[in-house]
Design an enzyme around this catalytic site. Structure first.
Site, PDB file in Angstrom:
ATOM      1  N   GLU B  61       0.810  -1.223   0.000  1.00 30.26           N
ATOM      2  CA  GLU B  61       0.000   0.000   0.000  1.00 30.26           C
ATOM      3  C   GLU B  61       0.843   1.272   0.000  1.00 30.26           C
ATOM      4  O   GLU B  61       0.582   2.181  -0.803  1.00 30.26           O
ATOM      5  CB  GLU B  61      -0.991  -0.018   1.162  1.00 30.26           C
ATOM      6  CG  GLU B  61      -2.169  -0.975   0.991  1.00 30.26           C
ATOM      7  CD  GLU B  61      -1.857  -2.402   1.401  1.00 30.26           C
ATOM      8  OE1 GLU B  61      -0.716  -2.658   1.839  1.00 30.26           O
ATOM      9  OE2 GLU B  61      -2.743  -3.272   1.285  1.00 30.26           O
ATOM     10  N   HIS B 130     -10.910  -4.294   9.957  1.00 28.16           N
ATOM     11  CA  HIS B 130     -11.573  -4.230   8.651  1.00 28.16           C
ATOM     12  C   HIS B 130     -12.932  -3.543   8.749  1.00 28.16           C
ATOM     13  O   HIS B 130     -13.824  -3.825   7.950  1.00 28.16           O
ATOM     14  CB  HIS B 130     -11.757  -5.640   8.067  1.00 28.16           C
ATOM     15  CG  HIS B 130     -10.550  -6.174   7.359  1.00 28.16           C
ATOM     16  ND1 HIS B 130      -9.357  -6.409   8.004  1.00 28.16           N
ATOM     17  CD2 HIS B 130     -10.324  -6.508   6.057  1.00 28.16           C
ATOM     18  CE1 HIS B 130      -8.473  -6.884   7.132  1.00 28.16           C
ATOM     19  NE2 HIS B 130      -9.033  -6.947   5.957  1.00 28.16           N
TER      20      HIS B 130
HETATM   21  C1  LIG Z   1      -2.364  -4.522   4.478  1.00 33.72           C
HETATM   22  C2  LIG Z   1      -3.366  -5.391   3.848  1.00 33.72           C
HETATM   23  N1  LIG Z   1      -3.558  -5.318   2.524  1.00 33.72           N
HETATM   24  C3  LIG Z   1      -4.469  -6.084   1.917  1.00 33.72           C
HETATM   25  C4  LIG Z   1      -5.232  -6.961   2.637  1.00 33.72           C
HETATM   26  C5  LIG Z   1      -6.282  -7.831   1.969  1.00 33.72           C
HETATM   27  N2  LIG Z   1      -5.800  -9.212   1.916  1.00 33.72           N
HETATM   28  C6  LIG Z   1      -6.126 -10.103   2.859  1.00 33.72           C
HETATM   29  S1  LIG Z   1      -5.365 -11.574   2.634  1.00 33.72           S
HETATM   30  C7  LIG Z   1      -4.592 -11.021   1.249  1.00 33.72           C
HETATM   31  C8  LIG Z   1      -3.685 -11.935   0.475  1.00 33.72           C
HETATM   32  C9  LIG Z   1      -2.566 -12.413   1.344  1.00 33.72           C
HETATM   33  O1  LIG Z   1      -1.778 -13.291   0.605  1.00 33.72           O
HETATM   34  P1  LIG Z   1      -0.687 -14.172   1.339  1.00 33.72           P
HETATM   35  O2  LIG Z   1       0.171 -13.285   2.181  1.00 33.72           O
HETATM   36  O3  LIG Z   1      -0.002 -14.954   0.294  1.00 33.72           O
HETATM   37  O4  LIG Z   1      -1.497 -15.094   2.339  1.00 33.72           O
HETATM   38  P2  LIG Z   1      -2.544 -16.238   1.969  1.00 33.72           P
HETATM   39  O5  LIG Z   1      -3.884 -15.589   1.917  1.00 33.72           O
HETATM   40  O6  LIG Z   1      -2.132 -16.851   0.702  1.00 33.72           O
HETATM   41  O7  LIG Z   1      -2.444 -17.173   3.117  1.00 33.72           O
HETATM   42  C10 LIG Z   1      -4.928  -9.706   0.976  1.00 33.72           C
HETATM   43  C11 LIG Z   1      -4.447  -8.915  -0.166  1.00 33.72           C
HETATM   44  C12 LIG Z   1      -5.022  -7.002   4.033  1.00 33.72           C
HETATM   45  N3  LIG Z   1      -5.765  -7.777   4.822  1.00 33.72           N
HETATM   46  N4  LIG Z   1      -4.078  -6.229   4.598  1.00 33.72           N
END
Ligand SMILES: Cc1ncc(C[n+]2csc(CCOP(=O)(O)OP(=O)(O)O)c2C)c(N)n1
Ligand SMILES: Cc1ncc(C[n+]2csc(CCOP(=O)(O)OP(=O)(O)O)c2C)c(N)n1
Ligand SMILES: [Mg+2]
Ligand SMILES: [Mg+2]
Lengths: 340, 332, 332, 340
Positions: B61, B130
């Site tokens: 971000e 959230h």
């Molecule tokens: C700072 C932030 N940006 C975006 C999100 C939205 N979001 C939640 S999970 C996710 C993907 C995370 O991917 P990863 O780190 O690979 O974990 P996984 O879900 O694959 O376990 C996103 C973009 C968030 N919760 N926090």
């Protein structure tokens, strides 16, 4: 010196020399203004690092963008700025590049592609990368150079934008001026591992170069800028350099973090201007007298600009709430809904 | 021609129209392309405009907001999608130290025409990270404009104005309203910033509601009407600039005001609006300006608790009744 | 025994005393050790406590604030030094999404006893990114306590209370006051949170001033006294919690209030304090509560402009005179 | 399987197997609760990644700390949490680990050293590193493990804390569960270069391991945890794994970013539980019947816990402003100065 005399023409060499001397002259005057309490606030001197700004900016056009730092006078001069408008800015005068609103730490020179100094360490890394994004999306062929210090490599923002720059092959060059210190702390105490490896981990081609050698810097910059224009970027350059003054103009007693011997050694043996001047002489491009003449001329220029700036007017009080919003003359009435 | 469309669709149309009109506009954020964001607001845009102008980013971000600032300074007009309003904390430096100040610090030489669209709103059982409504934070920072659409109609009109604005604009959409429909003209329209909307005229009390608190106020006004209390309902639509003249006019007319906003009450939006009215309409007021905001607690997950934290039509109506009745709860 | 010491020294003593008392307390930040911070506030601490407890960090504000949160959750009591208040934007996520919410989100299981000390204040000619007063941002977030010392005495007493508090506390010191001396007892003392300080009693008007605006109000009160106007001066000392009872008591007594704070006026601290007084002392007020804050512009570098942006004793006194004279500037 | 049967004793193996099955059973029930609209909000399933949480947490003591993510049920179970308090939390009940205030995305279990799930991607990287700082300063000998996804590697915070962890040799292990996706995007589209190289650039020893092989994960974790305790940390581990469900429980139609074939292949050939079960059988440690028995017993446990949680009480309304501040019963009166 890295290059041989035949590669560049005399004009280029002399311009580089003059630009370095201009930076030094600017800084000597800025320092003097501060010491004589004529300059408001404080400022960070670029002296010692001239070969970095000049070596890189000489590889750029006015349409190429740079972002600069709290130690930004050198970048500003090297990118083509005018002494008068710079000194006016440092003194908070209306004729300054930013109408006195920015000062030393925010000096920007839109006309030559300098998107501004930044008082947030690392704060311009996104901006430079974004400028490169515009260049890519609008196919302008321009390049963006992001200047920052060794200390700024500790900011997470850099890794975020390097990742995107690498993924999207943006025409941006990250130029880290490693002057051995971040404020009052040695670089090795705040940087684990290797800086070049950090860029390489994102698949970014990384170079390390002697930041006191303007020709070496320029030669590398020419190559990388040309390649970045063709979409082969991004690139990272670590430039080993040294700042002659304290962290800022008020940082006088600094033996506790940096020895006088170390400072003297850099100044006497590694000065980018002296050494380049000697090389120019050695190559028969200029005589010692001509160098003195250049130096004097620039010194006079700088002093005249200082005198001009000292005499110049402050911005009128009514400008205080101008420029908050583009298109709005006075923010204070605007935010209260009076100007609709 | 007016049809009913959802707030999602309204935002989508606004972005699409502006991207067609001006090729320097692009959209950037996490999963905005094929996925169309988790709220499906941007679905279809990548098909029309391609991945060069609808750009999926890594989860960075501060990075992509910083890049938007730089892109905006150099001739682009980025729209940044920040998936949840709660992530605004992550981008505060780039937004408030860079985007907001660049025009001023450069003495007007550099411009940052960018839009940060994000959201607010609790009761989705999404817990403390959230569910926040953080618009007060950015409204405090000079150099940022702040819009709070209260329906699909405003969402479209304000978004188009934001995209054409030469300054950084932050738009907070209420994530609970994405599927709410409202009448939206087929023809192009823009809603100027700094023009509050008087949704319902009244004489006894003024209810000022931002974003979805507009609907909360409208429902309260309906309930009050049954009791014979005539409530005026106003949606400021933008916080910066704030249409003070319209708010003051109403306050002077009704002599009683309640400000309702979904941000936390403490040191938030309601305090500013209430203070301005107190300051400038004081001698017309029959009662103190009351304020309803989100409860000053992190948003709890449990439905049993979360529902207690947001202003409801009942709470607004009750406050209005006590004001009109002249109950001086705090007079001691 | 009371002697006069500077605010710097007072903070230094508070930290040193608490570090001696409790070995889980440590100090972390940029150049806090040998350099003692650019303001020399922490000089000498590393010599006494060593580099394990006075920790110099790289320029990684989100990183070391996040680490402080984790250290605090596991039995340490970190004091974080954030060199300039303007950098708070960088740490908002760790401060507001993590530190502020952890106790609540864990249902009371985890605690985050940490202090973030930083500063505020303009007129140092440090321009837009080194002159902000951003305390309103954190005061808005539930879970954070916010202290605003107004002299060396408060700086020491509030700091010691903060270090012993089991919650995240943000302390904003005025960087222009570091060299100002005030009487400070040799003996240990703490200043409880939520207790405003009535510095001067008066009957005609109440001047509420935070941080160095306390001195601005005191000076204004002196000027007003010469005009025969008796001003009460109150320093809230903490914004969260806010000592409403003391403020209300004074407002009810004097019937006129001015709130002065160095944060931006728009959507800032003054709006909250003014609103609370309006809400709860409305029927005792003879005039609207007025507010003076920093001008709603980024802080300009030029001395000619910067000095126009902060509240001065003259401005406060002028506002007070007009209130007392019953001038209804905005009555139209 | 990476290890041979003699290295661990039977009890350890069976506990690891049981813990993996417990995670799967927990998730199956959580998913069911969601699909039957009994669960508020939404949740992210850990199924498929069990060997990571179990392999690592089995190398830790209750005093070692972990930080977890939005996809956190697996870490929570593996670190020793109880089904009832977990399901109560997921349903927002007063007997939940966080008295219903945290829910799935913030579940924490202080008693077993789980400092909590986190809904800010990357948000716990500082927290884990800070826990390691306490361990170092207070010489506790404890280790902190920071779990995060491949997507989280794009957050700048990671680089900031890695730098400090490396400079100060903190006992922290960064465990990146690379499940190939971050939300609806493939990892290669959001991560330039190499993840292990990124850690190595800070001088951090980095490992890559098959995250479906609980023994391989555990063996590596045992070694690194022991070394971290001795001050040889920090370490980085990339664990290659796969999530079986959508990004969250509502992510049903996902063909546009991930094929059904790919999902089927992982589930049928790479399942960490099935494969470990087969290995246990092959080594003669358990029989197929015993495995079925274990599975059934755990399934029954989970279902009983769900029933318990469904019947449990919500927290009373007056708790809404409790726990805002430690030591303050009700924040709303406190912040207004009434409670002084
Ligand atoms: C700072 C932030 N940006 C975006 C999100 C939205 N979001 C939640 S999970 C996710 C993907 C995370 O991917 P990863 O780190 O690979 O974990 P996984 O879900 O694959 O376990 C996103 C973009 C968030 N919760 N926090
Ligand atoms: C975000 C942020 N943190 C801290 C500072 C204070 N500060 C100003 S310059 C500086 C050191 C920067 O070091 P480096 O990047 O190496 O640049 P140099 O000063 O050596 O040119 C620091 C810590 C700042 N301005 N911004
Ligand atoms: Mg440096
Ligand atoms: Mg992933």
């Amino acid at each position: 010196m890295a290059a041989d005399g035949s590669k560049h023409n005399t004009e280029d060499y002399l311009r580089m020399y003059r630009q370095m001397v201009r930076i030094r002259a600017f800084e000597d005057n800025a320092n003097q203004l501060y010491l004589s309490a004529k300059m408001p606030g404080l400022t960070h001197m670029y002296s010692g690092q001239e070969a970095v700004a000049v070596g890189i900016c000489e590889a750029l056009t006015d349409d190429d963008r740079i972002t600069s730092t709290h130690r930004g006078h050198g970048h500003c001069v090297a990118k083509g700025a005018d002494f008068k408008a710079m000194f006016c800015e440092l003194l908070g005068k209306a004729e300054g590049y930013c109408r006195g609103k920015g000062g030393s730490m925010h000096i920007a020179d839109q006309s030559h592609g300098n998107l501004g100094a930044n008082a947030i360490v690392g704060g311009s890394m996104g901006i430079a990368t974004g400028a490169a994004l515009t260049a890519k999306l609008q196919k302008t062929g321009h390049v963006a150079v992001c200047f920052f210090g060794d200390g700024a490599t500790a900011q997470g923002l850099w890794y975020e934008v390097m990742n995107m720059a690498a993924l999207w092959k943006l025409p941006v060059i990250y130029a880290c001026e490693n002057n051995g210190y971040s404020e009052y702390t040695k670089t090795e105490e705040i940087a684990a591992g290797s800086l070049t490896a950090r860029a390489e981990a994102f698949g970014i081609e990384a170079h390390s170069v002697d930041g006191q050698d303007v020709l070496a810097v320029n030669e590398l910059a020419q190559k990388l800028v040309a390649r970045a224009r063709k979409g082969e970027g991004p690139f990272f350059i670590e430039l080993k350099t040294y700042r002659y003054h304290g962290h800022h103009v008020g940082d006088i007693n600094r033996d506790y973090y940096r020895s006088k011997d170390e400072e003297a050694a850099w100044k006497t043996t590694r000065d980018p201007i002296t050494n380049f001047g000697k090389w120019l002489e050695g190559q028969g491009i200029v005589t010692a007298d001509e160098l003195v003449e250049i130096n004097n001329e620039i010194k006079a220029d700088a002093e005249a600009a200082v005198a001009y700036a000292e005499a110049a007017a402050y911005p009128p009080g009514e400008e205080v709430d101008a420029h908050v919003f583009a298109g709005v003359d006075h923010a204070l009435t605007y935010i209260d809904g009076a100007a609709k | 021609m007016t049809r009913e469309i959802t707030l999602s669709k309204a935002v989508n149309e606004a972005i699409a129209e502006e991207m067609r009109r001006d090729e320097t506009v692009f959209l950037i954020g996490e999963d905005v392309a094929e996925a169309g964001t988790p709220f499906k607001v941007t679905s279809g845009l990548v098909e029309e405009f391609g991945t060069d102008r609808v750009i999926d980013t890594p989860i960075s971000e501060p990075g992509f907001v910083g890049m938007a600032v730089g892109a905006a300074m150099t001739g682009s007009r980025p729209i940044v999608d920040l998936m949840f309003g709660d992530f605004i904390y992550l981008v505060m430096d780039q937004l408030c130290n860079q985007a907001a100040k660049t025009h001023y610090m450069s003495g007007g030489k550099l411009k940052v025409p960018m839009v940060l669209r994000t959201n607010l709103g609790a009761t989705r059982r999404s817990a403390a990270q959230h569910s926040q409504s953080l618009h007060a934070l950015v409204a405090h920072i000079p150099g940022l404009k702040v819009a709070m659409p209260s329906s699909a109609y405003e969402a479209k009109g304000l978004m188009k104005t934001a995209i054409r604005d030469d300054n950084p604009v932050v738009i907070f959409e209420d994530k609970l309203m994405y599927n709410d429909k409202a009448p939206v003209p087929e023809e192009e329209y823009l809603i100027p910033f700094g023009e509050a909307n008087v949704l319902r005229e009244g004489t006894d009390i003024t209810l000022i509601g931002t974003s979805s608190m507009r609907q909360v106020c409208e429902k309260a006004a309906e309930a009050l009407a049954k009791d014979g209390i005539s409530a005026e309902v106003i949606d400021p639509r933008t916080l910066v600039p704030l249409d003070e003249p319209t708010l003051l006019k109403s306050a002077r007319k009704t002599s009683r005001v309640i400000v309702v906003d979904e941000g936390h009450r403490n040191f938030g939006v309601t305090g500013e609006i209430a203070s301005r009215i107190n300051e400038k309409a004081f001698y017309h007021l029959d009662a103190p300006v009351l304020r309803l905001g989100a409860m000053d607690v992190p948003v709890p997950f449990s439905p049993a608790l979360e529902d207690l934290t947001v202003p409801t039509p009942d709470a607004v109506a009750a406050a209005a009744r006590s004001l009109v009745a002249g109950e001086m709860t705090h007079a001691a």
